[in-house]
Motif scaffolding. Structure first.
Motif, PDB file in Angstrom:
ATOM      1  N   LEU A 154     164.031 -21.465  28.812  1.00 35.90           N
ATOM      2  CA  LEU A 154     165.065 -20.947  29.713  1.00 35.90           C
ATOM      3  C   LEU A 154     165.823 -19.837  29.016  1.00 35.90           C
ATOM      4  N   HIS A 155     166.031 -18.730  29.708  1.00 33.34           N
ATOM      5  CA  HIS A 155     166.796 -17.633  29.124  1.00 33.34           C
ATOM      6  C   HIS A 155     168.253 -18.065  28.987  1.00 33.34           C
ATOM      7  N   VAL A 181     159.031 -13.024  38.836  1.00 31.58           N
ATOM      8  CA  VAL A 181     159.560 -11.690  38.541  1.00 31.58           C
ATOM      9  C   VAL A 181     158.516 -10.857  37.807  1.00 31.58           C
ATOM     10  N   HIS A 182     157.908 -11.438  36.786  1.00 31.89           N
ATOM     11  CA  HIS A 182     156.929 -10.711  35.967  1.00 31.89           C
ATOM     12  C   HIS A 182     155.766 -11.632  35.640  1.00 31.89           C
ATOM     13  N   VAL A 183     154.609 -11.019  35.449  1.00 34.14           N
ATOM     14  CA  VAL A 183     153.502 -11.710  34.805  1.00 34.14           C
ATOM     15  C   VAL A 183     153.271 -10.971  33.499  1.00 34.14           C
ATOM     16  N   LEU A 184     153.503 -11.636  32.391  1.00 30.65           N
ATOM     17  CA  LEU A 184     153.362 -10.973  31.094  1.00 30.65           C
ATOM     18  C   LEU A 184     151.924 -11.148  30.622  1.00 30.65           C
ATOM     19  N   GLU A 185     151.111 -10.117  30.874  1.00 32.51           N
ATOM     20  CA  GLU A 185     149.685 -10.192  30.532  1.00 32.51           C
ATOM     21  C   GLU A 185     149.452  -9.535  29.187  1.00 32.51           C
ATOM     22  N   GLY A 186     148.457 -10.030  28.465  1.00 36.63           N
ATOM     23  CA  GLY A 186     148.141  -9.419  27.180  1.00 36.63           C
ATOM     24  C   GLY A 186     147.436 -10.384  26.242  1.00 36.63           C
ATOM     25  N   SER A 193     153.204 -21.391  23.077  1.00 33.63           N
ATOM     26  CA  SER A 193     154.597 -21.504  22.627  1.00 33.63           C
ATOM     27  C   SER A 193     155.356 -20.294  23.128  1.00 33.63           C
ATOM     28  N   CYS A 194     156.613 -20.497  23.489  1.00 34.09           N
ATOM     29  CA  CYS A 194     157.396 -19.339  23.906  1.00 34.09           C
ATOM     30  C   CYS A 194     158.869 -19.559  23.613  1.00 34.09           C
ATOM     31  N   LEU A 195     159.556 -18.454  23.324  1.00 31.57           N
ATOM     32  CA  LEU A 195     160.980 -18.495  22.995  1.00 31.57           C
ATOM     33  C   LEU A 195     161.685 -17.430  23.813  1.00 31.57           C
ATOM     34  N   THR A 196     162.933 -17.676  24.150  1.00 28.71           N
ATOM     35  CA  THR A 196     163.738 -16.634  24.789  1.00 28.71           C
ATOM     36  C   THR A 196     165.061 -16.527  24.047  1.00 28.71           C
ATOM     37  N   GLN A 197     165.637 -15.338  24.073  1.00 24.82           N
ATOM     38  CA  GLN A 197     166.963 -15.146  23.481  1.00 24.82           C
ATOM     39  C   GLN A 197     167.694 -14.064  24.255  1.00 24.82           C
ATOM     40  N   ALA A 198     168.991 -13.946  23.983  1.00 20.30           N
ATOM     41  CA  ALA A 198     169.832 -13.069  24.796  1.00 20.30           C
ATOM     42  C   ALA A 198     169.633 -11.594  24.460  1.00 20.30           C
ATOM     43  N   VAL A 199     169.103 -11.290  23.279  1.00 25.77           N
ATOM     44  CA  VAL A 199     168.938  -9.893  22.870  1.00 25.77           C
ATOM     45  C   VAL A 199     167.462  -9.583  22.689  1.00 25.77           C
ATOM     46  N   ASP A 200     167.127  -8.295  22.679  1.00 22.91           N
ATOM     47  CA  ASP A 200     165.721  -7.910  22.529  1.00 22.91           C
ATOM     48  C   ASP A 200     165.205  -8.282  21.158  1.00 22.91           C
ATOM     49  N   PRO A 201     163.953  -8.735  21.014  1.00 23.94           N
ATOM     50  CA  PRO A 201     163.012  -9.041  22.085  1.00 23.94           C
ATOM     51  C   PRO A 201     163.421 -10.326  22.811  1.00 23.94           C
ATOM     52  N   VAL A 203     161.838 -12.126  25.068  1.00 24.35           N
ATOM     53  CA  VAL A 203     160.793 -13.142  25.235  1.00 24.35           C
ATOM     54  C   VAL A 203     159.782 -12.981  24.104  1.00 24.35           C
ATOM     55  N   ILE A 204     159.449 -14.087  23.458  1.00 18.98           N
ATOM     56  CA  ILE A 204     158.441 -14.087  22.389  1.00 18.98           C
ATOM     57  C   ILE A 204     157.447 -15.185  22.724  1.00 18.98           C
ATOM     58  N   THR A 205     156.154 -14.860  22.713  1.00 23.04           N
ATOM     59  CA  THR A 205     155.145 -15.871  23.038  1.00 23.04           C
ATOM     60  C   THR A 205     154.124 -15.980  21.910  1.00 23.04           C
ATOM     61  N   GLY A 206     153.631 -17.190  21.698  1.00 19.46           N
ATOM     62  CA  GLY A 206     152.567 -17.428  20.724  1.00 19.46           C
ATOM     63  C   GLY A 206     151.379 -18.001  21.461  1.00 19.46           C
ATOM     64  N   SER A 207     150.193 -17.731  20.957  1.00 20.43           N
ATOM     65  CA  SER A 207     149.016 -18.091  21.737  1.00 20.43           C
ATOM     66  C   SER A 207     147.902 -18.657  20.877  1.00 20.43           C
ATOM     67  N   HIS A 208     146.934 -19.265  21.559  1.00 14.31           N
ATOM     68  CA  HIS A 208     145.720 -19.735  20.880  1.00 14.31           C
ATOM     69  C   HIS A 208     144.869 -18.558  20.400  1.00 14.31           C
ATOM     70  N   ASP A 209     145.168 -17.325  20.832  1.00 18.63           N
ATOM     71  CA  ASP A 209     144.410 -16.188  20.291  1.00 18.63           C
ATOM     72  C   ASP A 209     144.981 -15.755  18.941  1.00 18.63           C
ATOM     73  N   SER A 210     145.865 -16.577  18.371  1.00 19.45           N
ATOM     74  CA  SER A 210     146.471 -16.435  17.041  1.00 19.45           C
ATOM     75  C   SER A 210     147.412 -15.240  16.915  1.00 19.45           C
ATOM     76  N   THR A 211     147.861 -14.671  18.035  1.00 16.30           N
ATOM     77  CA  THR A 211     148.846 -13.593  17.940  1.00 16.30           C
ATOM     78  C   THR A 211     150.184 -14.072  18.505  1.00 16.30           C
ATOM     79  N   ILE A 212     151.211 -13.342  18.092  1.00 17.76           N
ATOM     80  CA  ILE A 212     152.550 -13.546  18.656  1.00 17.76           C
ATOM     81  C   ILE A 212     152.921 -12.237  19.325  1.00 17.76           C
ATOM     82  N   LYS A 213     153.356 -12.301  20.567  1.00 18.29           N
ATOM     83  CA  LYS A 213     153.750 -11.068  21.255  1.00 18.29           C
ATOM     84  C   LYS A 213     155.232 -11.109  21.590  1.00 18.29           C
ATOM     85  N   MET A 214     155.853  -9.934  21.428  1.00 20.82           N
ATOM     86  CA  MET A 214     157.257  -9.786  21.811  1.00 20.82           C
ATOM     87  C   MET A 214     157.288  -8.918  23.053  1.00 20.82           C
TER      88      MET A 214
END
Length: 373
Positions: A154-155, A181-186, A193-201, A203-214
């Motif tokens: 939750l944001h 609102v959005h579909v974050l594709e990539g 795993s995913c994290l949200t915070q009040a400042v940029d970035p 939304v941060i997501t972690g994946s089974h493809d071993s990358t973390i995306k901001m």
């Protein structure tokens, strides 16, 4: 005479020069050795933390316990399980307050809103439910995931919910209207795993493809991809006070500085198991729990693991059922709740009687070949 002496003196000067250069080389070698020695000892010493001990085992679920979330007032916490129920427990006593039914598959993710009397649950049935905690009923569904939902966040300041799952996208939902609102594709594999915070970035997501995306939440686009892990990033945690992030995977536990996601360093030992969950409290204690039933407690600054525990399974369970799926500190950071494969919920607290002398913890070995950025 004088002429004969010259070569001698020249030889003498040369010889002395040779000696001097050797001495200088030795000194240089010594100083570089001293330098490396000094560098390794400049690694921050771990702060002593009291060891954590198990003080309560709660049973009640009929299946693996997959998720946990604390409410902002700290009076209760909710757990979601593979028995398709959400159970609400009193933090102080561990007594069951409520059981919520409605999901038709296991519940992998829970979140309680800081701003509204709402709780959100999601699981393998592709459903995200919004529960009104005043009536204990489902008031909204968020429809759109094509497969199981593994993670949810939750944001903190905007009324949006971010969910990620097996359809390898993260979806951003408007809580009020239940619109997507959005579909974050990539990512090209499950978002786990995913994290949200009040400042940029935001939304941060972690994946089974071993990358973390901001992600840039406004544009709905990826702003940064971190490719430091070699295995699935099943767990991430935000530091409560520092602007930093930790991520865990089967190869290593890593720390990053935000907002750029600069890699700081690895934790100093390897858990050698699939790390399912991690949590950090304000005392700089980080806990990571593995699929093999291990709990490792770390000092955040130095990256030193000071305590290692192994789960004891509930009587009647197989030893193979020692596995931890989710963990969370309560709002004060003084209690830890872990959700396990033996269908129990375990509660941990720090040993108040422990001192630095009685429980020194595991030995700290400063790393030698590691650069601290």
């Amino acid at each position: 005479h004088s002429q004969q002496g010259l070569p001698g003196t020249a030889g003498g000067v040369l010889g002395a020069g040779k000696h001097r250069s050797e001495a200088a080389a030795k000194a240089a070698a010594g100083s570089s050795l001293a330098l490396t020695r000094k560098l390794s000892s400049r690694w921050p010493r771990p702060v002593w933390h009291a060891p954590w001990k198990l003080y309560r085992v709660i049973s009640g679920h009929m299946g693996w316990v997959r998720s946990v979330a604390f409410e902002p007032g700290n009076k209760w916490f909710a757990t979601g399980s593979a028995d398709r129920t959400i159970k609400v427990w009193e933090t102080a006593t561990g007594k069951l307050k409520l059981t919520l039914t409605g999901h038709i598959e296991q519940i992998r993710s829970l979140a309680v809103s800081q701003r509204h009397p709402y709780m959100f649950s999601a699981g393998d049935d592709n459903m995200i439910k919004c529960w009104d905690l005043e009536t204990n009923r489902v008031v909204r569904h968020y429809h759109g995931h094509l497969s199981g939902i593994y993670t949810m966040s939750l944001h903190p300041t905007v009324d949006v919910l971010v969910t990620g799952g097996r359809d390898s996208v993260a979806r951003v939902w408007d809580i009020r209207t239940s619109r997507q609102v959005h579909v974050l594709e990539g990512h090209n594999n499950t978002v786990c795993s995913c994290l949200t915070q009040a400042v940029d970035p935001q939304v941060i997501t972690g994946s089974h493809d071993s990358t973390i995306k901001m992600w840039d939440l406004v544009a709905g686009k990826c702003s940064q991809t971190l490719t430091f892990h070699k295995k699935s990033v099943r767990a991430m945690a935000m530091h409560p006070t520092e602007f930093a992030l930790a991520s865990a995977s089967a190869d290593n536990i890593k720390k990053y500085k935000l907002p750029e996601g600069d890699f700081m360093h690895n934790m100093l030992s390897q858990q050698r198991s699939i790390v399912n969950c991690m949590a950090i409290n304000e005392d700089n204690v980080m806990v990571t729990c593995g699929d093999n039933g291990t709990y490792w407690f770390w000092d955040w600054n130095s990256g030193h693991c000071y305590q290692q525990e192994t789960a004891t399974v509930q009587p009647g369970s197989l030893d193979a059922e020692a596995g931890v799926f989710a963990c969370a500190f309560d709002q004060t950071g003084s209690r830890l709740v872990t959700c396990e494969a033996d269908k129990t919920i375990k509660m941990w607290k720090q040993d108040e009687t422990a001192t630095k002398e009685s429980h020194p913890g595991l030995e700290f070995k400063p790393p030698t070949g590691m650069r601290r950025f």
